[in-house]
Motif scaffolding. Structure first.
Motif, PDB file in Angstrom:
ATOM      1  N   ALA A   1      -8.121   1.593  10.871  1.00 55.58           N
ATOM      2  CA  ALA A   1      -7.656   0.838   9.709  1.00 55.58           C
ATOM      3  C   ALA A   1      -8.126   1.365   8.375  1.00 55.58           C
ATOM      4  O   ALA A   1      -7.553   1.049   7.343  1.00 55.58           O
ATOM      5  CB  ALA A   1      -8.067  -0.627   9.852  1.00 55.58           C
TER       6      ALA A   1
ATOM      7  N   THR B   1      -5.770   5.053   4.966  1.00 55.01           N
ATOM      8  CA  THR B   1      -4.609   4.581   4.226  1.00 55.01           C
ATOM      9  C   THR B   1      -4.195   5.649   3.220  1.00 55.01           C
ATOM     10  O   THR B   1      -5.041   6.209   2.524  1.00 55.01           O
ATOM     11  CB  THR B   1      -4.932   3.269   3.487  1.00 55.01           C
ATOM     12  OG1 THR B   1      -5.400   2.311   4.440  1.00 55.01           O
ATOM     13  CG2 THR B   1      -3.701   2.706   2.794  1.00 55.01           C
TER      14      THR B   1
ATOM     15  N   LYS C   1      -0.643   3.860   7.168  1.00 62.21           N
ATOM     16  CA  LYS C   1      -1.952   3.321   7.536  1.00 62.21           C
ATOM     17  C   LYS C   1      -2.164   3.654   9.001  1.00 62.21           C
ATOM     18  O   LYS C   1      -1.365   3.261   9.847  1.00 62.21           O
ATOM     19  CB  LYS C   1      -1.987   1.814   7.326  1.00 62.21           C
ATOM     20  CG  LYS C   1      -3.390   1.191   7.360  1.00 62.21           C
ATOM     21  CD  LYS C   1      -3.328  -0.256   6.919  1.00 62.21           C
ATOM     22  CE  LYS C   1      -4.710  -0.827   6.706  1.00 62.21           C
ATOM     23  NZ  LYS C   1      -5.363  -0.255   5.509  1.00 62.21           N
TER      24      LYS C   1
ATOM     25  N   SER D   1      -0.398  -2.764   4.534  1.00 60.27           N
ATOM     26  CA  SER D   1      -1.354  -3.469   5.386  1.00 60.27           C
ATOM     27  C   SER D   1      -0.717  -3.688   6.753  1.00 60.27           C
ATOM     28  O   SER D   1       0.501  -3.552   6.908  1.00 60.27           O
ATOM     29  CB  SER D   1      -1.766  -4.812   4.764  1.00 60.27           C
ATOM     30  OG  SER D   1      -0.642  -5.651   4.600  1.00 60.27           O
ATOM     31  N   ARG D   2      -1.549  -4.007   7.715  1.00 58.24           N
ATOM     32  CA  ARG D   2      -1.028  -4.227   9.061  1.00 58.24           C
ATOM     33  C   ARG D   2      -1.794  -5.348   9.729  1.00 58.24           C
ATOM     34  O   ARG D   2      -2.967  -5.582   9.429  1.00 58.24           O
ATOM     35  CB  ARG D   2      -1.113  -2.944   9.897  1.00 58.24           C
ATOM     36  CG  ARG D   2      -2.519  -2.437  10.159  1.00 58.24           C
ATOM     37  CD  ARG D   2      -2.499  -1.054  10.806  1.00 58.24           C
ATOM     38  NE  ARG D   2      -1.901  -1.068  12.129  1.00 58.24           N
ATOM     39  CZ  ARG D   2      -1.587   0.027  12.819  1.00 58.24           C
ATOM     40  NH1 ARG D   2      -1.788   1.217  12.293  1.00 58.24           N
ATOM     41  NH2 ARG D   2      -1.073  -0.081  14.028  1.00 58.24           N
ATOM     42  N   ASP D   3      -1.096  -6.043  10.615  1.00 54.86           N
ATOM     43  CA  ASP D   3      -1.697  -7.097  11.412  1.00 54.86           C
ATOM     44  C   ASP D   3      -1.403  -6.744  12.868  1.00 54.86           C
ATOM     45  O   ASP D   3      -0.310  -7.015  13.360  1.00 54.86           O
ATOM     46  CB  ASP D   3      -1.099  -8.457  11.033  1.00 54.86           C
ATOM     47  CG  ASP D   3      -1.766  -9.620  11.746  1.00 54.86           C
ATOM     48  OD1 ASP D   3      -2.353  -9.404  12.820  1.00 54.86           O
ATOM     49  OD2 ASP D   3      -1.675 -10.744  11.243  1.00 54.86           O
TER      50      ASP D   3
ATOM     51  N   THR E   1       0.792  -1.557  -1.797  1.00 59.51           N
ATOM     52  CA  THR E   1      -0.297  -1.734  -0.848  1.00 59.51           C
ATOM     53  C   THR E   1       0.277  -1.903   0.563  1.00 59.51           C
ATOM     54  O   THR E   1       1.100  -2.800   0.780  1.00 59.51           O
ATOM     55  CB  THR E   1      -1.151  -2.959  -1.180  1.00 59.51           C
ATOM     56  OG1 THR E   1      -1.646  -2.857  -2.523  1.00 59.51           O
ATOM     57  CG2 THR E   1      -2.332  -3.079  -0.225  1.00 59.51           C
TER      58      THR E   1
END
Length: 122
Positions: A54, A57, A50, A70-72, A68
């Motif tokens: 954002a 992907t 990713k 995802s990132r924070d 899946t």
């Protein structure tokens, strides 16, 4: 950048796991983050990435629709939600960062964390 992956374990086929990767140092939000897995048969292979924009992907064909990423950025964390696991998903999963957008090749990734073992039994 230092990376630490966690969340691996031994599960049965069809189960789910969520891997986490904590990054420290550097400017995490500017990096593409990726997950790779290593097996004796195939060596290290791309799983998902990713990029710092954002909406970029990417997944390998073997995990598309089941995993899946995802990132924070506020927490410097990247996750890999793995559903419908198969025995062929078994391997050591590592997270990595790249300064390049759309990075998917292992040679594009600069910093690597130690992996976490995922074992899927049939």
């Amino acid at each position: 950048v230092q990376l630490q992956a966690s969340g691996g374990g031994l599960v049965q086929a069809g189960d789910s796991l969520r891997l986490s990767c904590l990054a420290s140092g550097g400017t995490f939000r500017l990096y593409t983050v990726g997950w790779f897995r290593h097996t004796p048969a195939k060596g290290r292979e791309f799983v998902a990435a990713k990029d710092y924009r954002a909406y970029g992907t990417y997944y390998s064909d073997s995990v598309k629709g089941r995993f899946t990423i995802s990132r924070d950025n506020a927490k410097n964390m990247v996750y890999l939600q793995m559903d419908s696991l198969k025995p062929e998903d078994t391997g050591v999963y590592s997270c990595a960062t790249s300064p390049r957008a759309r990075a998917r090749d292992i040679y594009e990734f600069e910093y690597w964390g130690q992996g976490t073992q995922v074992t899927v039994s049939s």
